[in-house]
Design an enzyme around this catalytic site. Structure first.
Site, PDB file in Angstrom:
ATOM      1  N   HIS A  40       0.246  -1.356  -2.230  1.00  0.00           N
ATOM      2  CA  HIS A  40       1.674  -1.637  -2.280  1.00  0.00           C
ATOM      3  C   HIS A  40       1.976  -3.066  -1.844  1.00  0.00           C
ATOM      4  O   HIS A  40       1.855  -3.407  -0.671  1.00  0.00           O
ATOM      5  CB  HIS A  40       2.385  -0.632  -1.356  1.00  0.00           C
ATOM      6  CG  HIS A  40       3.871  -0.694  -1.395  1.00  0.00           C
ATOM      7  ND1 HIS A  40       4.625  -0.993  -0.280  1.00  0.00           N
ATOM      8  CD2 HIS A  40       4.743  -0.481  -2.405  1.00  0.00           C
ATOM      9  CE1 HIS A  40       5.907  -0.960  -0.595  1.00  0.00           C
ATOM     10  NE2 HIS A  40       6.010  -0.653  -1.875  1.00  0.00           N
ATOM     11  N   ARG A  41       2.331  -3.917  -2.816  1.00  0.00           N
ATOM     12  CA  ARG A  41       2.536  -5.350  -2.575  1.00  0.00           C
ATOM     13  C   ARG A  41       1.267  -5.980  -2.011  1.00  0.00           C
ATOM     14  O   ARG A  41       1.313  -6.932  -1.235  1.00  0.00           O
ATOM     15  CB  ARG A  41       3.737  -5.597  -1.658  1.00  0.00           C
ATOM     16  CG  ARG A  41       5.000  -4.865  -2.100  1.00  0.00           C
ATOM     17  CD  ARG A  41       6.142  -5.026  -1.106  1.00  0.00           C
ATOM     18  NE  ARG A  41       7.101  -3.921  -1.236  1.00  0.00           N
ATOM     19  CZ  ARG A  41       8.069  -3.658  -0.380  1.00  0.00           C
ATOM     20  NH1 ARG A  41       8.234  -4.438   0.679  1.00  0.00           N
ATOM     21  NH2 ARG A  41       8.891  -2.630  -0.564  1.00  0.00           N
ATOM     22  N   GLU A  67      -0.176  -3.574  -6.740  1.00  0.00           N
ATOM     23  CA  GLU A  67       1.203  -3.211  -7.081  1.00  0.00           C
ATOM     24  C   GLU A  67       2.122  -4.391  -6.828  1.00  0.00           C
ATOM     25  O   GLU A  67       1.953  -5.131  -5.852  1.00  0.00           O
ATOM     26  CB  GLU A  67       1.635  -2.010  -6.231  1.00  0.00           C
ATOM     27  CG  GLU A  67       2.936  -1.374  -6.674  1.00  0.00           C
ATOM     28  CD  GLU A  67       4.165  -1.893  -5.948  1.00  0.00           C
ATOM     29  OE1 GLU A  67       5.279  -1.472  -6.310  1.00  0.00           O
ATOM     30  OE2 GLU A  67       4.014  -2.720  -5.016  1.00  0.00           O
ATOM     31  N   ASP A  69       6.395  -6.034  -7.617  1.00  0.00           N
ATOM     32  CA  ASP A  69       7.770  -5.928  -8.111  1.00  0.00           C
ATOM     33  C   ASP A  69       8.044  -7.159  -8.955  1.00  0.00           C
ATOM     34  O   ASP A  69       7.885  -8.289  -8.492  1.00  0.00           O
ATOM     35  CB  ASP A  69       8.745  -5.873  -6.939  1.00  0.00           C
ATOM     36  CG  ASP A  69       8.408  -4.753  -5.968  1.00  0.00           C
ATOM     37  OD1 ASP A  69       8.805  -3.614  -6.228  1.00  0.00           O
ATOM     38  OD2 ASP A  69       7.726  -5.036  -4.963  1.00  0.00           O
ATOM     39  N   HIS A  82       9.774  -8.496  -3.874  1.00  0.00           N
ATOM     40  CA  HIS A  82      10.421  -7.203  -3.745  1.00  0.00           C
ATOM     41  C   HIS A  82      11.933  -7.262  -3.592  1.00  0.00           C
ATOM     42  O   HIS A  82      12.662  -6.619  -4.338  1.00  0.00           O
ATOM     43  CB  HIS A  82       9.833  -6.418  -2.567  1.00  0.00           C
ATOM     44  CG  HIS A  82      10.534  -5.112  -2.328  1.00  0.00           C
ATOM     45  ND1 HIS A  82      11.589  -4.975  -1.427  1.00  0.00           N
ATOM     46  CD2 HIS A  82      10.361  -3.899  -2.896  1.00  0.00           C
ATOM     47  CE1 HIS A  82      12.021  -3.731  -1.451  1.00  0.00           C
ATOM     48  NE2 HIS A  82      11.300  -3.051  -2.333  1.00  0.00           N
TER      49      HIS A  82
END
Length: 376
Positions: A40-41, A67, A69, A82
């Site tokens: 995640h990020r 991952e 955004d 994000h």
């Protein structure tokens, strides 16, 4: 070692009709690893989120996916970031004080590259601070892709269209980018002849090399129109514009957001089912529900503990409708265990090494050794 698509065994073998077996089959049909480790990020527990060391760490440790955004700059560049604004994780208030509350879409890439995207981490988490994090830059999609293609491991890309209504046409932009750089289509990346799949992550060489994710129904529709062959995940949330919540549950005056989220419930099973049906009918191969972190009162954990949208009946319903389940965002071993026992098929995690350890895939290298090898 581990099998890229089947993952390690978690306990005894399951009969073909049991939840874990269903999730395994659905994952394999989409070319997605089971159980998936989605960084995640990047490895955002050990390094500032969405920065180069966070993604390098995740790759080196053995995550299946990096991952990110996806947002778009004023001059049309795709970047990994994000928040809607820059204040939380950059020094925008110092560099552009009059624009500190402006969205990323109002900045050019050259302006974004003037910002320090690492020092905030040192200030907030001094136990994990490193002087090398000062001055880290916001990354473009191109820079994250290059990280995924480098090194011995080759993770896939798990890309969220962030606030897509701010960026009309971003789904088409992403398609053009992925085609140009051979991450989809007939010219997609192929594993070198000497690549050892048993020893190294090779998700970038599989049909599941890219997974597209969004919270927004309209963006799911657009993604399906642009890239029908690429796996897609509809992310799940409670509240206005998303799955209806039980309105009788109200936030207490002195209650933390994480404690309130932990008590929230869906309005009904049908309300949940309606979102699954929309996902399935609009090309999604799975859903991404939120999770409650059992210990969620820490400075770090409190940011990532939400509603429990992966109760046993919810996971079973998703599988029955032909949807795999990737849960966000889980960092603690006891929560990996709880939700794995409910049958989820993979996790978004900030703490890559902890999830790899749980899945029986520990890295041979420590976080400290990896960071030092790149002079971080």
């Amino acid at each position: 070692m581990f099998s890229l698509l089947s993952g390690p065994a978690l306990g005894s073998e399951h009969a073909p009709d049991e939840p874990m077996a269903v999730g395994k089959r659905l994952s394999e049909q989409s070319g997605i690893p089971w159980h998936a480790v989605i960084a995640h990020r990047g490895d955002s527990f050990d390094a500032p989120e969405s920065t180069r060391p966070a993604y390098l760490l995740a790759r080196a440790l053995g995550a299946d996916y990096l991952e990110l955004d996806l947002q778009r700059t004023k001059d049309g560049q795709l970047v990994a970031f994000h928040d809607d604004t820059l204040k939380r994780t950059t020094n925008v208030e110092e560099v552009f004080p009059e624009r500190a509350d402006d969205p990323i879409s109002s900045f050019t890439l050259a302006e974004l590259k003037q910002l320090d995207a690492g020092s905030w981490f040192n200030e907030r988490y001094p136990a994990r601070a490193r002087s090398s994090y000062k001055g880290l830059k916001i990354l473009t999609l191109d820079e994250v892709r290059s990280i995924a293609e480098g090194g011995d491991n080759h993770p896939g890309l798990y890309i969220e269209t962030k606030v897509p209504k701010q960026f009309p046409g971003i789904e088409a932009d992403l398609k053009a980018y992925l085609e140009t750089h051979h991450w989809m289509g007939d010219q997609a990346l192929q594993a070198p002849k000497n690549f050892d799949q048993k020893s190294h992550v090779g998700v970038a060489f599989t049909p599941g090399r890219v997974v597209l994710q969004t919270f927004e129904k309209s963006s799911l529709v657009n993604l399906q129109q642009q890239m029908p062959e690429v796996p897609k995940i509809l992310l799940l949330w409670l509240g206005d514009g998303y799955i209806p919540a039980d309105e009788s549950i109200r936030k207490g005056e002195d209650e933390s957001a994480a404690d309130f989220y932990a008590r929230e419930q869906v309005a009904s099973q049908q309300a949940y089912a309606d979102w699954l049906d929309f996902a399935k009918s609009n090309g999604a191969v799975g859903v991404g529900p939120s999770a409650v972190q059992s210990e969620h009162d820490g400075k770090f954990s409190s940011q990532f503990s939400y509603m429990d949208l992966a109760k046993r009946w919810m996971v079973d319903m998703s599988h029955e409708k032909g949807l795999l389940v990737h849960l966000y965002t889980v960092d603690q071993p006891q929560d990996f265990r709880t939700y794995s026992n409910r049958g989820v098929d993979g996790f978004f995690t900030n703490h890559t090494s902890a999830l790899l350890q749980f899945y029986g895939r520990p890295s041979d290298e420590s976080v400290e050794h990896i960071l030092r090898s790149w002079n971080y």
